[in-house]
Scaffold this active site. Sequence first.
Site, PDB file in Angstrom:
ATOM      1  N   HIS A 196      50.517  42.476  37.686  1.00 30.91           N
ATOM      2  CA  HIS A 196      49.536  42.389  38.706  1.00 30.91           C
ATOM      3  C   HIS A 196      48.322  43.861  38.712  1.00 30.91           C
ATOM      4  O   HIS A 196      48.076  43.268  39.395  1.00 30.91           O
ATOM      5  CB  HIS A 196      50.519  42.797  39.886  1.00 30.91           C
ATOM      6  N   CYS A 197      48.905  45.044  38.929  1.00 30.92           N
ATOM      7  CA  CYS A 197      48.650  46.318  38.992  1.00 30.92           C
ATOM      8  C   CYS A 197      47.545  46.823  40.173  1.00 30.92           C
ATOM      9  O   CYS A 197      47.310  47.520  40.114  1.00 30.92           O
ATOM     10  CB  CYS A 197      47.211  46.138  37.735  1.00 30.92           C
ATOM     11  N   ASP A 198      48.510  46.152  41.113  1.00 30.94           N
ATOM     12  CA  ASP A 198      47.531  47.311  42.458  1.00 30.94           C
ATOM     13  C   ASP A 198      48.813  46.418  43.430  1.00 30.94           C
ATOM     14  O   ASP A 198      48.252  46.488  44.990  1.00 30.94           O
ATOM     15  CB  ASP A 198      46.783  45.766  42.984  1.00 30.94           C
ATOM     16  N   LEU A 199      50.429  46.917  43.391  1.00 29.29           N
ATOM     17  CA  LEU A 199      51.026  46.472  44.027  1.00 29.29           C
ATOM     18  C   LEU A 199      51.156  48.107  45.323  1.00 29.29           C
ATOM     19  O   LEU A 199      51.222  48.960  44.556  1.00 29.29           O
ATOM     20  CB  LEU A 199      52.648  46.499  42.885  1.00 29.29           C
ATOM     21  N   ASN A 203      49.295  44.478  49.813  1.00 27.30           N
ATOM     22  CA  ASN A 203      49.548  43.057  49.113  1.00 27.30           C
ATOM     23  C   ASN A 203      50.869  42.517  48.979  1.00 27.30           C
ATOM     24  O   ASN A 203      51.011  41.309  47.465  1.00 27.30           O
ATOM     25  CB  ASN A 203      48.844  43.765  48.039  1.00 27.30           C
TER      26      ASN A 203
END
Length: 325
Positions: A196-199, A203
């Site tokens: 995901h890279c934007d936990l 979000n």
Amino acid sequence: MTSFNVKSEDSEKTIVCDDMSPSEWDAEEILRTHSYPESHQLVIHRGVKVTLPPQILAAYTIHSKLASGTFGSVFYGEEKSTRRPVAIKIVEASMTKTISYNGIKIPKEAALLQKIPSHPNIIALIEWAEAYEKHWILVFEYHGFGRDRLKFTLRHYLRNVAKSRGKRGLTENKVKKIMRQLLSACHHLEKHGIYHCDLKLDNIVVDTEGNLKLIDFGLAVEGEKGRGRIGSIFPPEMYDHYIPYELSTAQIWVLGTVFYQLFEAAKPYHEERVKSKALGRVMFSRHNRPSNECVELIDWMLKTEPTHRPQSVSRVIEHCWFMCA
């Protein structure tokens, strides 16, 4: 991999786009909802009037704005034929990662979500379309508190529950329920080579029963290596800009940070300490300290050295803390 500069209001940002092999994608499925239509209705996104495609207008009613960020705005809406609530996301094409298939650009977020098998803790993409060349329109299922209570992220849930109990964090049982779901979503993504890279708390959306779904895959990537900063929570290795790091263990750090925030409503370490790698054991307030097994797991996930952390989400799920009732 290529990069280019675009202007965003008063600042200049560099957007990195991934070059991906078209053979990896099912073209018929990805292009199923794609079109270049004329349009009629205007929606305001960051002060800009966005013209919506007619098939979106024909299918959905837009009510109110849920959220607005650097890359896009999200509106609450309903499907006209079923009255099903939906979330309609509008993102600027110039600031969106895309892939190309036969000369047609496809928003990477849509392509990734169509590639991933459905999961109860990952938001479902219903359809997407292009509002000419300047914006993408993505329609998702809606998961939250309903039209009358639009503050529905995990951050809001944490704040509301903590306020009701007079303490800033959640109970250990509530944290366990949330982390099981979040880890299940990340494990599902990891099995398909996606991160995901934007936990972060913003979000993750939650309903009134504490059931959650992971949203916003705008920064999601395929592969095992990363370089530079991604998202808003940075493990120590992300500060080593020129050294590729393992996304699997970087994700474990980020999950550990979210884990800790559910108890303390704050990050476990100040950024300067993370950057300098001058870290110690995580500290908890006396009034909300979890069990020893839970503290042990969080401390393991937040080890400075990536090789000292769990090497996959499945290792975290197998920890004895989750085996307890």
